[in-house]
Design an enzyme around this catalytic site. Structure first.
Site, short mmCIF file in Angstrom:
data_model
loop_
_atom_site.label_atom_id
_atom_site.label_comp_id
_atom_site.label_asym_id
_atom_site.label_seq_id
_atom_site.Cartn_x
_atom_site.Cartn_y
_atom_site.Cartn_z
N ASN A 54 -4.14 21.00 -36.95
CA ASN A 54 -4.02 22.32 -36.33
C ASN A 54 -5.41 22.90 -36.06
O ASN A 54 -6.36 22.70 -36.82
CB ASN A 54 -3.16 23.26 -37.16
CG ASN A 54 -3.56 23.41 -38.60
OD1 ASN A 54 -4.09 22.48 -39.21
ND2 ASN A 54 -3.31 24.56 -39.17
N GLU A 56 -6.81 26.63 -35.08
CA GLU A 56 -6.44 28.04 -34.92
C GLU A 56 -7.43 28.76 -34.01
O GLU A 56 -8.46 28.22 -33.60
CB GLU A 56 -6.36 28.70 -36.31
CG GLU A 56 -5.27 28.05 -37.15
CD GLU A 56 -5.01 28.72 -38.47
OE1 GLU A 56 -5.85 29.53 -38.92
OE2 GLU A 56 -3.95 28.44 -39.05
N CYS A 65 -0.80 23.45 -32.91
CA CYS A 65 -0.25 22.80 -34.10
C CYS A 65 -0.70 21.33 -34.18
O CYS A 65 -1.05 20.71 -33.15
CB CYS A 65 1.27 22.81 -34.07
SG CYS A 65 2.01 24.42 -34.39
N GLU A 67 1.05 18.64 -34.73
CA GLU A 67 1.91 17.68 -34.01
C GLU A 67 1.56 17.67 -32.53
O GLU A 67 1.50 16.60 -31.89
CB GLU A 67 3.39 18.08 -34.16
CG GLU A 67 3.89 18.13 -35.60
CD GLU A 67 3.72 19.50 -36.25
OE1 GLU A 67 2.66 20.14 -36.04
OE2 GLU A 67 4.64 19.91 -36.96
N CYS A 100 7.57 23.19 -36.28
CA CYS A 100 8.05 24.41 -35.63
C CYS A 100 8.85 24.05 -34.37
O CYS A 100 8.83 22.91 -33.90
CB CYS A 100 6.88 25.33 -35.30
SG CYS A 100 5.92 24.84 -33.86
N CYS A 103 6.89 22.48 -31.51
CA CYS A 103 6.50 21.09 -31.78
C CYS A 103 7.69 20.15 -31.63
O CYS A 103 7.54 19.02 -31.17
CB CYS A 103 5.89 20.97 -33.17
SG CYS A 103 4.22 21.66 -33.22
#
Ligand code: THU
Length: 143
Positions: A54, A56, A65, A67, A100, A103
């Site tokens: 990830n 940010e 993210c 993934e 999530c 993803c």
């Protein structure tokens, strides 16, 4: 690993290799806001792999993210025809880390219905599911 869906399988050695790749890349995560460091490793149908963590952003919604990063990396490395066999997701926070919704849709784009997704679930166990079970009624663009 607990399994909540009967589908394709991943061998123990493949799973361990993917888990190691995911842990290694999780250590590189850029997560100054959440402190939640996530790593993902992707195994393609042809045996090749990719990793992502990830990343940010101060504008929180711009966060990428793990993934999504791993899948972007696979496309960048191997081209647009990639097909995903397995995704392994880990984090360095000893927490549950279900992929999530966004993803799941990103994994679905390059998957078969029995593509495996492995992640630490709320019971603390690595859990194996399929993308079809995780994302029923995925969006597909009507032709
Ligand atoms: N995160 C992921 O990398 N993958 C997911 O599927 C869920 C959340 C990251 C995004 C953010 O940097 C941090 O975890 C906390 O939400």
């Amino acid at each position: 690993m607990s399994q909540n869906e009967s589908a394709g399988t991943v061998s123990n050695s493949q799973f361990e290799q993917l888990r190691e790749l995911a842990l290694a890349v999780a250590a590189k995560a850029y997560a100054p806001y959440s402190g939640f460091r996530v790593g993902a490793a992707v195994l393609l149908e042809d045996g090749r792999t990719s990793q992502g963590c990830n990343v940010e952003n101060a504008s929180y919604r711009l966060t990428t993210c793990a993934e999504q990063a791993a899948i972007s990396s696979a496309v960048a490395l191997y081209g647009p025809a990639i097909r995903i066999r397995t995704v392994v997701i880990v984090n360095l926070n000893q927490s549950a880390c279900q992929p999530c919704g966004a993803c799941r849709q990103t994994i679905q784009e390059f998957s078969s219905h029995d593509t495996l997704v492995c992640f630490p679930a709320e019971d603390g166990q690595m859990t194996q599911s399929t993308i079809a079970a995780l994302l029923p009624h995925a969006f597909v663009l009507a032709e």
